[in-house]
Motif scaffolding. Structure first.
Motif, short mmCIF file in Angstrom:
data_model
loop_
_atom_site.label_atom_id
_atom_site.label_comp_id
_atom_site.label_asym_id
_atom_site.label_seq_id
_atom_site.Cartn_x
_atom_site.Cartn_y
_atom_site.Cartn_z
N ALA A 213 1.18 7.76 2.70
CA ALA A 213 0.17 8.70 2.22
C ALA A 213 -1.00 8.01 1.54
CB ALA A 213 0.82 9.68 1.23
N PHE A 214 -0.75 6.84 0.96
CA PHE A 214 -1.78 6.14 0.18
C PHE A 214 -1.90 4.68 0.64
CE2 PHE A 214 -0.20 9.57 -2.52
CZ PHE A 214 -1.37 10.15 -2.98
N PRO A 215 -2.38 4.47 1.87
CA PRO A 215 -2.42 3.10 2.39
C PRO A 215 -3.36 2.17 1.63
CG PRO A 215 -3.45 4.65 3.92
CD PRO A 215 -2.77 5.47 2.88
N ALA A 216 -4.56 2.63 1.28
CA ALA A 216 -5.53 1.74 0.64
C ALA A 216 -5.04 1.29 -0.73
CB ALA A 216 -6.88 2.44 0.53
N GLU A 217 -4.50 2.21 -1.51
CA GLU A 217 -4.01 1.86 -2.85
C GLU A 217 -2.87 0.85 -2.77
OE1 GLU A 217 -5.89 5.94 -3.22
OE2 GLU A 217 -4.65 4.89 -1.75
N THR A 218 -2.01 1.01 -1.79
CA THR A 218 -0.86 0.10 -1.64
C THR A 218 -1.33 -1.31 -1.30
OG1 THR A 218 0.41 1.99 -0.80
CG2 THR A 218 1.36 -0.20 -0.49
N VAL A 219 -2.21 -1.42 -0.32
CA VAL A 219 -2.71 -2.74 0.08
C VAL A 219 -3.54 -3.36 -1.04
CG1 VAL A 219 -4.05 -4.04 1.78
CG2 VAL A 219 -2.65 -2.10 2.52
N ALA A 220 -4.29 -2.53 -1.77
CA ALA A 220 -5.09 -3.05 -2.88
C ALA A 220 -4.20 -3.71 -3.93
CB ALA A 220 -5.91 -1.93 -3.51
N ILE A 221 -3.10 -3.07 -4.30
CA ILE A 221 -2.19 -3.63 -5.30
C ILE A 221 -1.67 -4.99 -4.82
CG2 ILE A 221 0.10 -3.37 -6.35
CD1 ILE A 221 -0.50 -0.31 -6.42
N CYS A 222 -1.23 -5.04 -3.59
CA CYS A 222 -0.67 -6.28 -3.03
C CYS A 222 -1.72 -7.39 -3.01
CB CYS A 222 -0.13 -6.02 -1.63
SG CYS A 222 0.67 -7.44 -0.86
N ASN A 223 -2.90 -7.09 -2.50
CA ASN A 223 -3.94 -8.11 -2.38
C ASN A 223 -4.44 -8.58 -3.73
OD1 ASN A 223 -3.65 -7.67 0.35
ND2 ASN A 223 -5.78 -7.09 0.73
#
Length: 307
Positions: A213-223
């Motif tokens: 549901a929240f792809p951008a937020e997830t990738v942002a945290i990881c990166n």
């Protein structure tokens, strides 16, 4: 042998259904494109979130081939294997290759509580039957079989066993893996509520659920975490945690599909015996989603970070 760079965010995507219980490939494509636009590193099909145990073999074939077509070599497509017999797992691995998948995620034998020796033999025989790279899914909490470091010592003798989806809930296990194997065994966190902590302790990536549901937020945290911008990652993660906790729940599929509705990249339709949430539990989950949507953070430019 195909190669996979086991790192970054790998969504375990939900399977989209129509209201009359057919595969909803149109909405599925919307979600896959949202994942790709956010910068995920792979797409994982056929896990618990994908309701794989309810899919027919023909549906798995259609879903995999469709995903491979949509992804168009931009990232690997990984198919989950969760079978009761070694024979069926070997067939599933062959089918995955035939359907165009780039790799496998593998659970230990289902239902039967295999011994350490039996579990190692199971993984070895499947791995020897395929050239596809494999990530072992180590989740003793839910599946009652732990793949220990001693077992990985044997399994890593096979070139295509390369990674672990680490779901023991023990953060220290990441350090144990690093101390024992260095970078020879790639580690991806498999528990949404431990993801940032796992990355900070050296995990290579995150097999994620709320990313659906929240792809951008997830990738942002990881990166951000990998780039050393820890405080920024923590701030987004603190906003995200109430939503991430929807993943560690028996109704995780229903929860995450409700969140996908809120972000307009999914529908609520599940396949029976699952049913949509009702009553007070539905109100509780919707409140968490609504609060998350109302306070959704502004993200920095996370795609261009040096990580």
């Amino acid at each position: 042998m195909a190669t996979i760079d086991w790192q970054g965010v790998m969504p375990a995507v939900t399977t989209k259904f129509t209201k009359d219980d057919k595969l909803d490939l149109k909405m599925f494509e919307v979600n896959i494109n949202a994942q790709l636009d956010a910068g995920v590193s792979a797409i994982i099909l056929g896990g618990t979130l994908g309701e794989a145990s309810t899919l027919s073999q023909e549906e798995k074939k259609e879903l995999t081939e469709f995903t491979v077509s949509v992804v168009n070599n931009r990232v690997p497509v990984i198919l989950n294997i969760a079978e009761q017999s070694t024979k069926d797992a070997i067939l599933a691995a062959k089918n995955a290759g035939d359907y165009g998948a780039s790799g496998l995620m593998m659970l230990p034998p289902m239902r039967y509580n295999a011994t350490d020796n039996e579990t190692v033999a199971y993984f070895e025989r499947v791995a020897k039957s395929t050239d596809l790279p494999i990530m072992i899914y180590n989740n003793p909490v839910d599946y009652k079989i732990e793949v220990t470091l001693d077992m990985f010592e044997h399994l890593l003798k096979l070139d295509n066993i390369q990674a672990v989806k680490e779901s023991t809930r023990d953060i220290s296990n990441i350090t144990r893996i690093r101390n024992r194997f260095g970078n020879d065994l790639k580690v991806l966190c498999g528990v949404d509520t431990l993801a940032l902590e796992s990355i900070l302790m050296g995990a290579d990536g995150w097999v994620a659920g709320l990313v659906c549901a929240f792809p951008a937020e997830t990738v942002a945290i990881c990166n951000l975490a990998k780039a050393g911008r820890i405080q920024e990652a923590i701030e987004i993660y603190r906003w995200f945690l109430p939503l991430l906790e929807l993943d560690i729940n028996p109704q995780l599929v229903q929860n995450i599909k409700l969140a996908e509705v809120a972000t307009q990249i999914g529908t609520e339709h599940v396949r029976e015996p699952r049913l949509p949430l009702i009553g007070e539990e539905r109100k509780r989950v919707l409140k968490i989603i609504e609060e998350g949507m109302a306070t959704r953070p502004q993200l920095p430019d996370y795609k261009t970070l040096s990580i």
